[in-house]
Design an enzyme around this catalytic site. Structure first.
Site, mmCIF file in Angstrom:
data_model
loop_
_atom_site.group_PDB
_atom_site.id
_atom_site.type_symbol
_atom_site.label_atom_id
_atom_site.label_comp_id
_atom_site.label_asym_id
_atom_site.label_seq_id
_atom_site.Cartn_x
_atom_site.Cartn_y
_atom_site.Cartn_z
ATOM 1 N N GLY A 86 -6.157 -1.943 -4.952
ATOM 2 C CA GLY A 86 -4.754 -2.463 -4.521
ATOM 3 C C GLY A 86 -5.029 -4.144 -4.256
ATOM 4 O O GLY A 86 -4.290 -4.796 -4.481
ATOM 5 N N CYS A 87 -6.205 -4.382 -3.935
ATOM 6 C CA CYS A 87 -6.582 -6.025 -3.529
ATOM 7 C C CYS A 87 -6.601 -6.683 -4.986
ATOM 8 O O CYS A 87 -5.858 -7.827 -4.999
ATOM 9 C CB CYS A 87 -7.628 -6.169 -2.809
ATOM 10 S SG CYS A 87 -7.413 -5.519 -0.846
#
Length: 160
Positions: free
Chosen positions: A45-46
């Site tokens: 996600g990051c």
């Protein structure tokens, strides 16, 4: 600490970047600042979030906006993340002090919160983005950010 409300002065900070250079919010006065807090370098996600900002960087630059990513990872981790994904913006290290206290800047902005995964409770960064205006006030805040479309939403606010 609670999240910083829109219209309030953004808490001051100085943190080391990916090269160990200290960056202060005050030094960026006069320009809009996208301050996004994320949990960990090089996780799924990051990485998607960082690459979304990377891909929109020319439009952010056209609006004279500065993008700063903040996580508890250290400068060396940030440098590897930047190099691996060609990130054209600064990442700041908000590492917890050695005494086990919470990361200072993440706490000031209210993003260091209790989280839960697989029934285990722990403290960590809740994905949050602040848009700080040229005068140093919080113009917008996005809570519990969902990555798809986020960079575009922030860009829209910068351009408004």
């Amino acid at each position: 600490m609670s999240l910083v409300e829109e219209g309030r002065v953004a808490p001051a900070f100085t943190l080391p970047d990916q090269d160990g250079t200290r960056v202060s919010l005050r030094s960026l006065r006069g320009r809009p600042v996208v301050l996004y807090f994320y949990p960990k370098d090089d996780t799924s996600g990051c990485t998607k979030q960082a690459c979304g900002f990377r891909d929109a960087m020319p439009a952010f630059e056209a609006g004279d906006a500065v993008i700063l990513g903040v996580s508890p990872d250290g400068p060396a981790s940030h440098r590897r993340f930047i190099d691996k994904h060609g990130l054209p913006f600064t990442l700041l290290a908000d590492q917890p002090p050695a005494d086990g206290e919470d990361p200072v800047v993440s706490s000031r902005y209210g993003v260091w919160q209790e989280k839960s995964m697989y029934g285990r409770r722990y403290m960590g960064v809740v994905r949050t983005t602040y848009l700080i205006d040229a005068e140093g006030r919080v113009a917008r805040r996005w809570d519990r950010v969902k990555v798809p479309g986020h960079a575009e939403a922030v860009l829209e606010a910068v351009q408004a």
